[in-house]
Design an enzyme around this catalytic site. Sequence first.
Site, mmCIF file in Angstrom:
data_model
loop_
_atom_site.group_PDB
_atom_site.id
_atom_site.type_symbol
_atom_site.label_atom_id
_atom_site.label_comp_id
_atom_site.label_asym_id
_atom_site.label_seq_id
_atom_site.Cartn_x
_atom_site.Cartn_y
_atom_site.Cartn_z
ATOM 1 N N ASP A 280 0.753 -0.878 0.281
ATOM 2 C CA ASP A 280 -0.028 0.384 0.446
ATOM 3 C C ASP A 280 1.218 1.274 -0.053
ATOM 4 O OD1 ASP A 280 -3.244 -0.488 1.531
ATOM 5 O OD2 ASP A 280 -1.687 -2.089 1.776
ATOM 6 N N THR B 272 -7.198 -4.376 0.298
ATOM 7 C CA THR B 272 -6.204 -5.011 0.890
ATOM 8 C C THR B 272 -6.541 -5.804 1.669
ATOM 9 O OG1 THR B 272 -5.589 -2.206 1.534
ATOM 10 C CG2 THR B 272 -4.378 -4.189 2.605
#
Length: 327
Positions: A48, A130
């Site tokens: 990320d 995610t």
Amino acid sequence: MGHYDLERDTAREAARAAGQLCLAVRESTVGRAGYMEKAGHEPVTIADFGAQAAILSALAAQFPGDTTLAEESAADFDRLASTAQLEQVQSHLEDALGRGVSPDDIRRWLDFGHGVESRRVWMVDPIDGTKGFIRGDQFAVAIGLAVGGELVVGVLACPLLPFKADGGSERGVVLVAVRGEGATIEPLAGGPARPARVSPQSEAAQARAVESVESGHSDHSFSEGVYWEAGIGGELVRLDSQAKYAAVADGRAEIYLRHSPTPSYKSKAWDHAAGALIVEEAGGRVSDLDGRPLDFSTGARMTANNGVLATNGPLHDRILAAVKSAV
Ligand code: AMP
Ligand code: MG
């Protein structure tokens, strides 16, 4: 030359680089990525941070005066990443960008455009889904640009979504849309683009739906009630991330409905900006669950909207009516 060619090309290449970086992290962690925990127990990975730094470095170089709304921040990076994790982000970024990268570059890029006043606002989710990425399932890199509150460019990279609608082994796609210019889909690894078009299906009994894997993100029993009420009879597939918008835009499903199980929840702009424009430019319809257009002028949270409905078009009003009788 269109009005937003440079923005489109910059976003496409940034999403591609970020998507490849995520795949490289996935490889190096043998399928399942380890994670850190942000406030509210939301997971975040080195991918990320690396993907956001890669995307914002490209936007900073081309559009230094623009605003960004992006999921990650330098403050979280400094608070959560160990020295080893910082070095991993650094090394993945150096591979992705083909040059040396310092820890201060990473911090600067992560926060590029935050809090800046501009009519041009980039909405960036470096890894949408995610939880899917950590599980080894679908995830997306999402980049949207709004000017004066109107979406004008949307790019989604879905590194694990098949290029062919009927499956096959070639995985990884990039979808690109510019307002008024339509939407395209191309292989993440490179190769010719083809138009992305929604399905023409208008029979409820045949209509296919996509929804979140996580029941904490979208109320599965609510959507089940709506589909029953509307007579939706096609396949239901659960997919993480804006890969759901990609599925509708490329005619692989007719309906994406999202109703948070958390009553006060307001969606985040970067979870919808890119996908919403891509579905509209592919010929579909996007609104909230009350039928209002999505409003991207309210900042990071979409405070003027309630949930999301993206469809191929013909079935949109029927689903909205079923939502009304379900609540
Ligand atoms: P999905 O992949 O469809 O499950 O959506 C992932 C997104 O759900 C994340 O990027 C979060 O921003 C968002 N999310 C987190 N918590 C909630 C919630 N309580 N309700 C709705 N969406 C949420
Ligand atoms: Mg997200």
